[in-house]
Motif scaffolding. Structure first.
Motif, PDB file in Angstrom:
ATOM      1  N   GLU A  37     -47.151  14.947 -39.887  1.00 42.54           N
ATOM      2  CA  GLU A  37     -46.021  15.876 -39.984  1.00 42.54           C
ATOM      3  C   GLU A  37     -45.288  15.741 -41.318  1.00 42.54           C
ATOM      4  N   THR A  38     -45.465  14.578 -42.007  1.00 41.01           N
ATOM      5  CA  THR A  38     -44.766  14.375 -43.280  1.00 41.01           C
ATOM      6  C   THR A  38     -45.602  14.898 -44.447  1.00 41.01           C
ATOM      7  N   VAL A  39     -46.680  14.175 -44.750  1.00 39.93           N
ATOM      8  CA  VAL A  39     -47.599  14.556 -45.827  1.00 39.93           C
ATOM      9  C   VAL A  39     -49.016  14.210 -45.355  1.00 39.93           C
ATOM     10  N   ASP A  64     -51.362  -4.567 -54.944  1.00 35.84           N
ATOM     11  CA  ASP A  64     -50.242  -5.310 -54.355  1.00 35.84           C
ATOM     12  C   ASP A  64     -49.254  -4.368 -53.662  1.00 35.84           C
ATOM     13  N   ASN A  65     -49.656  -3.128 -53.445  1.00 38.07           N
ATOM     14  CA  ASN A  65     -48.807  -2.174 -52.731  1.00 38.07           C
ATOM     15  C   ASN A  65     -49.377  -1.944 -51.323  1.00 38.07           C
ATOM     16  N   PRO A  66     -48.744  -2.514 -50.291  1.00 34.31           N
ATOM     17  CA  PRO A  66     -49.324  -2.499 -48.939  1.00 34.31           C
ATOM     18  C   PRO A  66     -49.349  -1.111 -48.306  1.00 34.31           C
ATOM     19  N   LEU A  69     -49.686   1.170 -41.271  1.00 38.10           N
ATOM     20  CA  LEU A  69     -50.629   1.314 -40.161  1.00 38.10           C
ATOM     21  C   LEU A  69     -50.145   2.417 -39.223  1.00 38.10           C
ATOM     22  N   HIS A  70     -51.064   3.312 -38.855  1.00 41.37           N
ATOM     23  CA  HIS A  70     -50.722   4.446 -37.998  1.00 41.37           C
ATOM     24  C   HIS A  70     -51.289   4.243 -36.600  1.00 41.37           C
ATOM     25  N   PHE A  71     -50.435   4.435 -35.596  1.00 41.52           N
ATOM     26  CA  PHE A  71     -50.796   4.212 -34.186  1.00 41.52           C
ATOM     27  C   PHE A  71     -50.657   5.500 -33.384  1.00 41.52           C
ATOM     28  N   GLU A 182     -42.226  12.063 -47.187  1.00 40.18           N
ATOM     29  CA  GLU A 182     -42.810  10.981 -46.418  1.00 40.18           C
ATOM     30  C   GLU A 182     -41.805  10.402 -45.416  1.00 40.18           C
ATOM     31  N   SER A 183     -42.326   9.509 -44.565  1.00 44.93           N
ATOM     32  CA  SER A 183     -41.495   8.901 -43.537  1.00 44.93           C
ATOM     33  C   SER A 183     -40.406   8.012 -44.150  1.00 44.93           C
ATOM     34  N   THR A 184     -39.350   7.838 -43.397  1.00 43.46           N
ATOM     35  CA  THR A 184     -38.317   6.862 -43.720  1.00 43.46           C
ATOM     36  C   THR A 184     -38.909   5.474 -43.477  1.00 43.46           C
ATOM     37  N   GLY A 219     -32.909   4.008 -52.481  1.00 44.60           N
ATOM     38  CA  GLY A 219     -34.348   4.183 -52.727  1.00 44.60           C
ATOM     39  C   GLY A 219     -35.094   2.973 -52.205  1.00 44.60           C
ATOM     40  N   GLU A 220     -36.319   2.808 -52.625  1.00 43.11           N
ATOM     41  CA  GLU A 220     -37.113   1.689 -52.160  1.00 43.11           C
ATOM     42  C   GLU A 220     -36.523   0.405 -52.725  1.00 43.11           C
ATOM     43  N   ALA A 221     -36.216  -0.545 -51.850  1.00 42.68           N
ATOM     44  CA  ALA A 221     -35.590  -1.793 -52.287  1.00 42.68           C
ATOM     45  C   ALA A 221     -36.585  -2.611 -53.090  1.00 42.68           C
ATOM     46  N   PRO A 225     -42.846  -2.978 -52.210  1.00 43.78           N
ATOM     47  CA  PRO A 225     -43.651  -3.074 -53.425  1.00 43.78           C
ATOM     48  C   PRO A 225     -43.894  -1.722 -54.104  1.00 43.78           C
ATOM     49  N   GLY A 226     -43.916  -0.638 -53.307  1.00 43.41           N
ATOM     50  CA  GLY A 226     -44.174   0.683 -53.876  1.00 43.41           C
ATOM     51  C   GLY A 226     -43.178   1.073 -54.948  1.00 43.41           C
ATOM     52  N   THR A 227     -42.008   0.467 -54.920  1.00 45.11           N
ATOM     53  CA  THR A 227     -40.943   0.831 -55.830  1.00 45.11           C
ATOM     54  C   THR A 227     -41.210   0.429 -57.281  1.00 45.11           C
TER      55      THR A 227
HETATM   56  O1  TXA Z   1     -45.047   9.656 -44.262  1.00 44.12           O
HETATM   57  C1  TXA Z   1     -45.646   8.665 -44.662  1.00 44.12           C
HETATM   58  O2  TXA Z   1     -45.147   7.511 -44.588  1.00 44.12           O
HETATM   59  C2  TXA Z   1     -47.038   8.845 -45.248  1.00 44.12           C
HETATM   60  C3  TXA Z   1     -47.964   9.344 -44.150  1.00 44.12           C
HETATM   61  C4  TXA Z   1     -49.387   9.468 -44.601  1.00 44.12           C
HETATM   62  O3  TXA Z   1     -47.849   8.515 -43.033  1.00 44.12           O
HETATM   63  N1  TXA Z   1     -47.520   7.628 -45.835  1.00 44.12           N
HETATM   64  C5  TXA Z   1     -47.021   7.113 -46.986  1.00 44.12           C
HETATM   65  O4  TXA Z   1     -47.632   5.936 -47.402  1.00 44.12           O
HETATM   66  O5  TXA Z   1     -46.108   7.636 -47.602  1.00 44.12           O
HETATM   67  P1  TXA Z   1     -47.449   5.314 -48.879  1.00 44.12           P
HETATM   68  O6  TXA Z   1     -48.421   4.218 -48.964  1.00 44.12           O
HETATM   69  O7  TXA Z   1     -47.556   6.407 -49.871  1.00 44.12           O
HETATM   70  O8  TXA Z   1     -46.013   4.711 -48.850  1.00 44.12           O
HETATM   71  C6  TXA Z   1     -45.756   3.561 -48.064  1.00 44.12           C
HETATM   72  C7  TXA Z   1     -44.547   2.800 -48.603  1.00 44.12           C
HETATM   73  C8  TXA Z   1     -44.866   2.177 -49.948  1.00 44.12           C
HETATM   74  O9  TXA Z   1     -43.723   2.310 -50.781  1.00 44.12           O
HETATM   75  C9  TXA Z   1     -45.096   0.693 -49.597  1.00 44.12           C
HETATM   76  O10 TXA Z   1     -44.750  -0.161 -50.657  1.00 44.12           O
HETATM   77  C10 TXA Z   1     -44.178   0.517 -48.401  1.00 44.12           C
HETATM   78  O11 TXA Z   1     -44.258   1.735 -47.687  1.00 44.12           O
HETATM   79  N2  TXA Z   1     -44.627  -0.586 -47.548  1.00 44.12           N
HETATM   80  C11 TXA Z   1     -45.788  -0.692 -46.858  1.00 44.12           C
HETATM   81  N3  TXA Z   1     -45.865  -1.878 -46.226  1.00 44.12           N
HETATM   82  C12 TXA Z   1     -44.719  -2.535 -46.504  1.00 44.12           C
HETATM   83  C13 TXA Z   1     -44.182  -3.830 -46.163  1.00 44.12           C
HETATM   84  N4  TXA Z   1     -44.850  -4.683 -45.385  1.00 44.12           N
HETATM   85  N5  TXA Z   1     -42.968  -4.160 -46.640  1.00 44.12           N
HETATM   86  C14 TXA Z   1     -42.269  -3.316 -47.432  1.00 44.12           C
HETATM   87  N6  TXA Z   1     -42.716  -2.089 -47.795  1.00 44.12           N
HETATM   88  C15 TXA Z   1     -43.924  -1.711 -47.354  1.00 44.12           C
END
Ligand code: TXA
Ligand code: MG
Length: 333
Positions: A37-39, A64-66, A69-71, A182-184, A219-221, A225-227
């Motif tokens: 529903e997001t992207v 290093d960007n985790p 997991l989708h359930f 994307e999701s919160t 924003g992302e703290a 790691p994505g930040t």
């Molecule tokens: O809406 C969404 O969340 C989409 C759809 C496909 O579900 N997914 C998405 O994934 O946006 P991605 O990988 O683009 O963004 C995930 C974010 C990244 O900034 C990542 O660093 C963070 O979530 N993240 C993942 N695991 C983490 C963890 N254990 N601790 C902190 N941040 C984490």
């Protein structure tokens, strides 16, 4: 580059044989892009390290960007993550939906997925295609957004194909996504809830549900790691209309100036500056969120020299996510 395979699928009543085909690709360790529903997400079997690694290669994503997991069922989270009391409440209230929870990991998921962290991000999407694919596959699906690293997230199948081409085995085309951002992402591993990424689930609703404040980090703290990486960079400069002198700055870049903003917003330049094809108007903040990434890709394709975007006047609701994505799309320019 050869084209990836795009298969249309009903977004409200996904065809069983199509979903099964996609699940089979995942079981064999392949990559499937699918709508949430997001992207759109780029999915792999989260329990198979070599499959998860393909995601990083396909996207050009730093390892290093985790991944999230989708359930498809709440009980499936238990073997993977420690579900705290607060998490339980939030899952009841907001799952399935655009809320990702960062929880203590139980160490089952390979480090290729978690980037070696002792926490894990979990989410249950509400899109019928995503849910039936996860259910059919029989394991949690690891999936980041299905864009090349640093590009705007894809809200339609074609955007996935444009970015990833043959690096994805199958793309399920369920049309445009409805939330659009994307999701919160919410960190629940400490005493205070921390917002790691504003997204489709408004912070105010989380605070109302739990009766506690969420720590906003803008924003992302540093803990997400994505930040650390550049995000949502359009191939043309994007300017925010909250910055002074924006018309002069845009005109200095080129004459094909594009504008996007909400109905009633006053573009910061004289009438007639923007060609109709380069003007995108959203009728609500929800639609701004829904159309933001799509609009950026559309304006790139229409060969805008520069995009000027209205700065959402309030961070309330999904406005916080729109502000965040615009800021990232415009930064380091
Ligand atoms: O809406 C969404 O969340 C989409 C759809 C496909 O579900 N997914 C998405 O994934 O946006 P991605 O990988 O683009 O963004 C995930 C974010 C990244 O900034 C990542 O660093 C963070 O979530 N993240 C993942 N695991 C983490 C963890 N254990 N601790 C902190 N941040 C984490
Ligand atoms: Mg992403």
């Amino acid at each position: 580059m050869s084209e990836s395979r795009i298969i249309p699928v009903s977004s409200w009543n996904p065809e069983a044989e199509i979903v099964e085909r996609a699940a089979e690709v995942l079981r064999a360790g392949g990559l499937v892009a699918f709508p949430t529903e997001t992207v759109y997400g780029l999915g792999a079997n989260s329990l198979m390290p070599e499959a998860a690694l393909k995601i990083f290669t396909a996207k050009g994503r730093p390892q290093d960007n985790p991944l999230i997991l989708h359930f498809a069922a709440r009980r499936d989270v238990d073997p993977i993550a420690l579900v705290t009391e607060r998490a339980e409440e939030l899952m009841k209230k907001f799952w399935p939906g655009p809320l990702t929870l960062v929880l203590p990991s139980k160490g089952v998921v390979p480090r290729e997925v978690t980037a070696g962290l002792d926490t894990i991000a979990v989410r249950m999407p509400s899109h019928p295609v995503a849910l039936s694919l996860i259910d059919r596959a029989g394991f949690p699906i690891a999936a980041p957004s299905a864009n090349s690293s640093g590009r705007p997230s894809p809200t339609e199948a074609q955007a996935v194909a444009d970015d990833l081409g043959c690096r994805v085995d199958l793309i399920l085309d369920g049309g445009l996504t409805t939330v659009g951002v994307e999701s919160t992402v919410l960190d629940l591993t400490g005493p205070t809830m921390i917002l790691l990424r504003p997204g489709g689930c408004p912070v105010e609703r989380i605070e109302d549900a739990i009766g506690e404040k969420v720590l906003l980090t803008g924003g992302e703290a540093h803990r997400s790691p994505g930040t650390r990486y550049r995000h949502y960079a359009p191939s043309v400069p994007l300017l925010l209309d909250r910055e002074g002198n924006v018309h002069a700055r845009a005109a200095a870049i080129g004459h094909r100036i594009a504008w996007m903003g909400m109905t009633g917003a006053e573009p910061p330049f004289p009438r007639g500056t923007v060609h109709d094809a380069l003007s995108i108007v959203f009728t609500s903040m929800e639609n701004y969120a829904r159309g933001l990434f799509h609009a950026i890709r559309t304006l790139e394709a229409r060969q805008a020299d520069v995009i000027v975007a209205q700065w959402p006047p309030s961070p309330e609701g999904v406005g916080r996510a729109v502000q965040d994505r615009l800021e990232r799309a415009s930064s380091k320019r």
